[in-house]
Design an enzyme around this catalytic site. Structure first.
Site, PDB file in Angstrom:
ATOM      1  N   ASP A 131       1.919  -3.904  -1.024  1.00  0.00           N
ATOM      2  CA  ASP A 131       1.866  -2.432  -1.000  1.00  0.00           C
ATOM      3  C   ASP A 131       2.395  -1.881   0.327  1.00  0.00           C
ATOM      4  O   ASP A 131       2.659  -0.683   0.443  1.00  0.00           O
ATOM      5  CB  ASP A 131       0.412  -1.951  -1.188  1.00  0.00           C
ATOM      6  CG  ASP A 131       0.135  -1.465  -2.606  1.00  0.00           C
ATOM      7  OD1 ASP A 131       1.111  -1.142  -3.321  1.00  0.00           O
ATOM      8  OD2 ASP A 131      -1.047  -1.399  -2.993  1.00  0.00           O
TER       9      ASP A 131
ATOM     10  N   GLN B 200      -6.065  -1.538  -5.762  1.00  0.00           N
ATOM     11  CA  GLN B 200      -5.732  -0.216  -6.284  1.00  0.00           C
ATOM     12  C   GLN B 200      -6.595   0.845  -5.592  1.00  0.00           C
ATOM     13  O   GLN B 200      -7.823   0.737  -5.540  1.00  0.00           O
ATOM     14  CB  GLN B 200      -5.959  -0.193  -7.807  1.00  0.00           C
ATOM     15  CG  GLN B 200      -5.559   1.104  -8.492  1.00  0.00           C
ATOM     16  CD  GLN B 200      -4.050   1.372  -8.455  1.00  0.00           C
ATOM     17  OE1 GLN B 200      -3.231   0.470  -8.594  1.00  0.00           O
ATOM     18  NE2 GLN B 200      -3.691   2.630  -8.239  1.00  0.00           N
TER      19      GLN B 200
ATOM     20  N   LYS C 215       1.248  -1.902 -13.931  1.00  0.00           N
ATOM     21  CA  LYS C 215       1.783  -2.869 -12.960  1.00  0.00           C
ATOM     22  C   LYS C 215       1.715  -4.292 -13.524  1.00  0.00           C
ATOM     23  O   LYS C 215       2.666  -5.066 -13.411  1.00  0.00           O
ATOM     24  CB  LYS C 215       1.002  -2.771 -11.641  1.00  0.00           C
ATOM     25  CG  LYS C 215       1.298  -1.471 -10.886  1.00  0.00           C
ATOM     26  CD  LYS C 215       0.334  -1.234  -9.729  1.00  0.00           C
ATOM     27  CE  LYS C 215       0.575   0.138  -9.118  1.00  0.00           C
ATOM     28  NZ  LYS C 215      -0.421   0.489  -8.083  1.00  0.00           N
TER      29      LYS C 215
END
Ligand code: NAD
Length: 298
Positions: free
Chosen positions: A119, A96, A52
């Site tokens: 997200d 994460q 990412k």
């Protein structure tokens, strides 16, 4: 059979994002800035988060990686999040997942400012998504919508069978594809571990989204001819012939199912790269929204 090439499509999306970043900079704005927090040393999570960050660099974003040790307490993590929430240089950030067992994932998700939740996991954003309001759609379902759109796969009136009901893939996918939207208007059947007679259901599907996490779960005798297959699963299987010691396997028995399918995503190179591209799109959106808000204020 046509391969739904997520790698190529993601590269196109990243190029589009990079062009927008250049435009922003030319107009005197800062580049979008994504931060990622990772707790602990899980190999897969580190790989994902590094990918990412690297993707951010390629499109001209700023990126910040915050690595915290496995023994980080929940309070310490919540403090990091509080700092990012008020840092005006950060447009969006992700934590994460999965987190170490001693940290309550739900509490962490709730702590992220919904305006920076690229997200799309915060209940505010999930709620907006469910109501078909503009918001951050979580990256994997968003990537699947984009892949279906760019390959002009008709979903309207089709029977979509989704296998797996996770909050990050199966569940949002079922909501999105049944909504009145460009890639939507489908009749959706949601299947999970308690579903009976799964094969009878998948045999009726025009489109199958497999998000289970069991390697090669979906076999050729479970699908009809001309089906479209979206394979979300990624499992690392030990493979001594590979340099890194493993290979990635999807939830679909690709060799046999691809013979019956009109469209199918490979693993790797299908949904995975799309997920990263859509995270970048969400971060760009967060940045543009911030710029609009600041312009209104001044
Ligand atoms: P999960 O691991 O949280 O849950 C698995 C789901 O599968 C559950 O809802 C369960 O009900 C269902 N299931 C389990 N056994 C089943 C069975 N026998 N029959 C029918 N359903 C069954 O789900 P997840 O987090 O969505 O992950 C699924 C897979 O997708 C994993 O391999 C994960 O690594 C992968 N994944 C990939 C991406 C990507 O970017 N490509 C993103 C997220 C997840």
């Amino acid at each position: 059979m046509i391969l739904l090439d997520g790698k190529k499509t993601a590269a196109e999306i990243k190029e589009e994002v990079a062009l927008e970043v250049r435009d922003l900079k030319n107009n005197g704005y800062n580049a979008p800035h994504l931060a990622a927090i990772i707790v602990g040393n899980s190999g897969a999570s580190i790989t994902y988060v590094n990918a990412k960050v690297k993707a951010c660099e390629r499109v001209g974003f700023e990126s910040t990686l915050i690595r915290l040790p496995e023994e980080t307490t929940e309070d310490e993590l919540l403090n990091e999040i509080a700092v990012l929430n008020v840092d005006n240089d950060i447009d969006g950030f992700i934590v994460q997942l999965p987190l170490p067992k001693h940290i309550n994932e739900q509490k962490v998700i709730m702590a992220v400012d919904p305006d920076k939740d690229v997200d799309g996991f915060h209940p505010t954003n999930v709620g907006k998504m469910a109501l078909n309001l503009p918001t951050f759609i979580s990256a994997t379902p968003y990537g699947i919508l984009e892949l279906l759109e760019r390959y002009t796969i008709e979903t309207s009136g089709k029977h979509v069978v989704i296998i797996g009901r996770s909050h990050i893939v199966g569940s949002p996918m079922s909501i999105l594809l049944s909504q009145k939207r460009k890639v939507g208007n489908a009749t959706v059947t949601m299947c999970h571990s308690r579903t009976k007679n799964l094969k009878e259901i998948t045999l009726q599907a025009d489109i199958i989204v497999a998000a289970i996490g069991i390697p090669e779960f979906l076999k050729a005798d479970m699908v009809k001819d001309h089906v479209t297959i979206i394979d979300v699963g990624i499992t690392r299987l030990a493979d001594s012939s590979k340099k890194n010691g493993f290979r990635l396997v999807g939830d679909v028995a690709f060799d046999e199912v691809s013979k019956k399918a009109d469209f199918i995503t490979p693993v790797p190179g299908g949904v995975g790269p799309m997920t990263i591209a859509m995270l970048l799109k969400n971060t760009l959106l967060a940045c543009k929204r911030k710029n609009i808000n600041e312009n209104h204020k001044s």
